[in-house]
Write a protein that holds these residues in place. Structure first.
Motif, PDB file in Angstrom:
ATOM      1  N   GLU A   1       0.814  -1.217   0.000  1.00  0.00           N
ATOM      2  CA  GLU A   1       0.000   0.000   0.000  1.00  0.00           C
ATOM      3  C   GLU A   1       0.847   1.266   0.000  1.00  0.00           C
ATOM      4  N   ARG A   2       2.060   1.189   0.482  1.00  0.00           N
ATOM      5  CA  ARG A   2       2.882   2.384   0.636  1.00  0.00           C
ATOM      6  C   ARG A   2       3.391   2.875  -0.713  1.00  0.00           C
ATOM      7  N   ALA A   3       3.449   4.181  -0.887  1.00  0.00           N
ATOM      8  CA  ALA A   3       3.914   4.766  -2.141  1.00  0.00           C
ATOM      9  C   ALA A   3       5.394   4.514  -2.376  1.00  0.00           C
ATOM     10  N   ASP A   4       6.167   4.347  -1.285  1.00  0.00           N
ATOM     11  CA  ASP A   4       7.601   4.133  -1.454  1.00  0.00           C
ATOM     12  C   ASP A   4       7.951   2.667  -1.699  1.00  0.00           C
ATOM     13  N   GLY A   5       6.939   1.778  -1.718  1.00  0.00           N
ATOM     14  CA  GLY A   5       7.172   0.379  -2.029  1.00  0.00           C
ATOM     15  C   GLY A   5       7.791  -0.440  -0.920  1.00  0.00           C
ATOM     16  N   ALA A   6       7.962   0.138   0.270  1.00  0.00           N
ATOM     17  CA  ALA A   6       8.651  -0.573   1.343  1.00  0.00           C
ATOM     18  C   ALA A   6       7.912  -1.843   1.766  1.00  0.00           C
ATOM     19  N   ASP A   7       6.578  -1.863   1.627  1.00  0.00           N
ATOM     20  CA  ASP A   7       5.811  -3.038   2.025  1.00  0.00           C
ATOM     21  C   ASP A   7       5.466  -3.936   0.834  1.00  0.00           C
ATOM     22  N   CYS A   8       6.042  -3.654  -0.327  1.00  0.00           N
ATOM     23  CA  CYS A   8       5.789  -4.463  -1.520  1.00  0.00           C
ATOM     24  C   CYS A   8       7.001  -5.352  -1.761  1.00  0.00           C
ATOM     25  N   ARG A   9       7.014  -6.474  -1.087  1.00  0.00           N
ATOM     26  CA  ARG A   9       8.119  -7.418  -1.196  1.00  0.00           C
ATOM     27  C   ARG A   9       7.569  -8.830  -1.139  1.00  0.00           C
ATOM     28  N   ALA A  10       8.299  -9.743  -1.702  1.00  0.00           N
ATOM     29  CA  ALA A  10       7.842 -11.130  -1.726  1.00  0.00           C
ATOM     30  C   ALA A  10       8.182 -11.821  -0.410  1.00  0.00           C
ATOM     31  N   ARG A  11       7.496 -12.933  -0.168  1.00  0.00           N
ATOM     32  CA  ARG A  11       7.809 -13.772   1.000  1.00  0.00           C
ATOM     33  C   ARG A  11       7.597 -15.235   0.614  1.00  0.00           C
ATOM     34  N   PRO A  12       8.460 -16.105   1.111  1.00  0.00           N
ATOM     35  CA  PRO A  12       8.295 -17.523   0.785  1.00  0.00           C
ATOM     36  C   PRO A  12       7.111 -18.101   1.539  1.00  0.00           C
ATOM     37  N   LEU A  13       6.296 -18.888   0.834  1.00  0.00           N
ATOM     38  CA  LEU A  13       5.177 -19.581   1.468  1.00  0.00           C
ATOM     39  C   LEU A  13       5.563 -20.997   1.872  1.00  0.00           C
ATOM     40  N   PHE A  14       6.069 -21.749   0.910  1.00  0.00           N
ATOM     41  CA  PHE A  14       6.434 -23.144   1.149  1.00  0.00           C
ATOM     42  C   PHE A  14       7.678 -23.468   0.331  1.00  0.00           C
ATOM     43  N   PRO A  15       8.608 -24.251   0.894  1.00  0.00           N
ATOM     44  CA  PRO A  15       9.830 -24.585   0.141  1.00  0.00           C
ATOM     45  C   PRO A  15       9.539 -25.561  -0.997  1.00  0.00           C
ATOM     46  N   ALA A  16      10.550 -25.799  -1.794  1.00  0.00           N
ATOM     47  CA  ALA A  16      10.390 -26.645  -2.979  1.00  0.00           C
ATOM     48  C   ALA A  16       9.918 -28.052  -2.631  1.00  0.00           C
ATOM     49  N   ASP A  17      10.314 -28.551  -1.469  1.00  0.00           N
ATOM     50  CA  ASP A  17       9.931 -29.929  -1.108  1.00  0.00           C
ATOM     51  C   ASP A  17       8.579 -30.010  -0.405  1.00  0.00           C
ATOM     52  N   HIS A  18       7.841 -28.894  -0.329  1.00  0.00           N
ATOM     53  CA  HIS A  18       6.517 -28.929   0.290  1.00  0.00           C
ATOM     54  C   HIS A  18       5.551 -29.813  -0.486  1.00  0.00           C
ATOM     55  N   TRP A  19       5.668 -29.788  -1.821  1.00  0.00           N
ATOM     56  CA  TRP A  19       4.688 -30.497  -2.649  1.00  0.00           C
ATOM     57  C   TRP A  19       5.386 -30.889  -3.946  1.00  0.00           C
ATOM     58  N   ASP A  20       5.425 -32.160  -4.218  1.00  0.00           N
ATOM     59  CA  ASP A  20       6.114 -32.674  -5.404  1.00  0.00           C
ATOM     60  C   ASP A  20       5.184 -32.603  -6.606  1.00  0.00           C
ATOM     61  N   LEU A  21       5.225 -31.462  -7.284  1.00  0.00           N
ATOM     62  CA  LEU A  21       4.424 -31.252  -8.482  1.00  0.00           C
ATOM     63  C   LEU A  21       5.336 -31.143  -9.694  1.00  0.00           C
ATOM     64  N   ARG A  22       4.734 -31.133 -10.869  1.00  0.00           N
ATOM     65  CA  ARG A  22       5.473 -30.872 -12.098  1.00  0.00           C
ATOM     66  C   ARG A  22       4.774 -29.774 -12.888  1.00  0.00           C
ATOM     67  N   LEU A  23       5.571 -28.926 -13.502  1.00  0.00           N
ATOM     68  CA  LEU A  23       5.052 -27.926 -14.421  1.00  0.00           C
ATOM     69  C   LEU A  23       5.619 -28.249 -15.803  1.00  0.00           C
ATOM     70  N   LEU A  24       4.738 -28.510 -16.758  1.00  0.00           N
ATOM     71  CA  LEU A  24       5.158 -28.734 -18.137  1.00  0.00           C
ATOM     72  C   LEU A  24       5.137 -27.385 -18.857  1.00  0.00           C
ATOM     73  N   VAL A  25       6.213 -27.050 -19.501  1.00  0.00           N
ATOM     74  CA  VAL A  25       6.281 -25.829 -20.304  1.00  0.00           C
ATOM     75  C   VAL A  25       6.183 -26.245 -21.765  1.00  0.00           C
ATOM     76  N   VAL A  26       5.081 -25.882 -22.389  1.00  0.00           N
ATOM     77  CA  VAL A  26       4.793 -26.276 -23.770  1.00  0.00           C
ATOM     78  C   VAL A  26       5.169 -25.117 -24.681  1.00  0.00           C
ATOM     79  N   HIS A  27       6.223 -25.276 -25.457  1.00  0.00           N
ATOM     80  CA  HIS A  27       6.735 -24.220 -26.312  1.00  0.00           C
ATOM     81  C   HIS A  27       5.948 -24.206 -27.624  1.00  0.00           C
ATOM     82  N   THR A  28       5.244 -23.128 -27.866  1.00  0.00           N
ATOM     83  CA  THR A  28       4.382 -23.057 -29.044  1.00  0.00           C
ATOM     84  C   THR A  28       4.868 -22.035 -30.070  1.00  0.00           C
TER      85      THR A  28
END
Length: 328
Positions: free
Chosen positions: A156-183
């Protein structure tokens, strides 16, 4: 100043980011939050060294426009802790993924540049502060500082101080796959920054897109916590098609897809009707991303590779945190 090398992996937004908040353009503040999956293998490697003058090479080639963006970002990182003039830097970067093609090369690129520059300038900044700096180079770069599943709030702040990312779950939280289909091959015709501004200025759907995003983020985070693929897939597809509806209603229309994009989407839906649980998303580019369980990845990849016009299908697991090292 030291020499430093950083490696950051690209990420794909499962709950999308499109549009910027009003205010200082240099802050690059998103109009909506986003939730992403960092990917293995697809990455940028960037080295920042002291130089006699500023220089930048990407994949062994010079690009004056890209060099100007890199210099501006080096200035941002330097000014975050130093009042004086910035020392000249020699920057070399390699993208282990297609550049400017809708695969978030700017995310991994600016995340790696931010980490390498901060280490080279010997700045004592935590990952949250580095995330806010990376965001100013590319909105999605804020998320690439961490592996696994990451959420970026709009702030919400104009200077962006509160606009930052945060980790939710590490890579081993859920063993999923993402297929990237190059078109398609090559860069997309309209960059995301220009496209976002055009949508904000002209799309009648843009206000609804912004107003409904927070609810999607909450649904997505709950689905991740519960490891509920059906719930995550449903909100992921909803976010994707809302974003593209906003683009289509832009004046003139923003159509990043091609015929193969649509054919691949229909193939995923046909596979799902046949019992292969999978869900689609697509960023501001022609490629299709497909979220699924690991045991279904090979069969889905084979089906998608057979779609006319598909150039390749990459199968990717959740990726690691960005990393940085000082060099001799």
């Amino acid at each position: 100043m030291r020499a430093a090398r950083a490696v950051a992996h690209t990420n794909i937004a499962l709950i999308k980011y499109w549009g910027k908040r009003p205010g200082d353009p240099d802050q690059n503040l998103p109009a909506v939050g986003s939730l992403s999956l960092t990917l293995e293998r697809l990455r940028s490697e960037t080295t920042v060294r002291p130089g006699e003058r500023d220089s930048f090479q990407l994949d062994g080639h010079s690009d004056p426009a890209a060099a100007a963006k890199v210099a501006r970002h080096l200035d941002r990182v330097w000014r975050s802790a130093n009042p004086g003039p910035r020392p000249p830097c020699a920057v070399d970067s390699t993208n282990h993924l297609p550049t400017a093609a809708g695969l978030a090369s700017s995310a991994s690129g600016f995340a790696a540049l931010t980490l390498a520059a901060a280490a080279a300038f010997e700045l004592d900044l935590d990952r949250g502060a580095l995330s806010a700096l990376a965001r100013r180079g590319s909105g999605s770069a804020a998320r690439s500082l961490w592996g696994g599943f990451v959420r970026l709030g709009r702030g919400e702040r104009a200077d962006g101080a509160d606009c930052r990312a945060r980790p939710l779950f590490p890579a081993d939280h859920w063993d999923l796959r993402l297929l990237v289909v190059h078109t398609a091959k090559g860069p997309k015709p309209i960059g995301s920054t220009d496209g976002m501004q055009r949508s904000a200025d002209t799309s009648p759907y843009y206000p609804a897109w912004v107003a409904t995003s927070e609810a999607d983020l909450e649904r997505g985070e709950r689905a991740l916590a519960d490891r509920d693929l059906a719930a995550l897939g449903a909100v992921m597809e909803h976010s994707c098609f809302k974003m593209h509806a906003c683009m289509l209603a832009t004046v003139p229309p923003l159509i990043y897809w091609n015929g193969t994009t649509l054919a691949a989407i229909h193939e995923v839906w046909a596979a799902r009707r046949a019992g292969l649980e999978a869900y689609v998303t697509s960023d501001a580019g022609p490629h299709v991303k497909v979220l699924c369980r690991p045991d279904l990845a090979a069969e889905l990849a084979a089906r998608l590779a057979a779609v006319p016009g598909v150039h390749a299908v990459d199968t990717l697991a959740p990726g690691p945190d960005a990393r940085v090292e000082l060099l001799p």
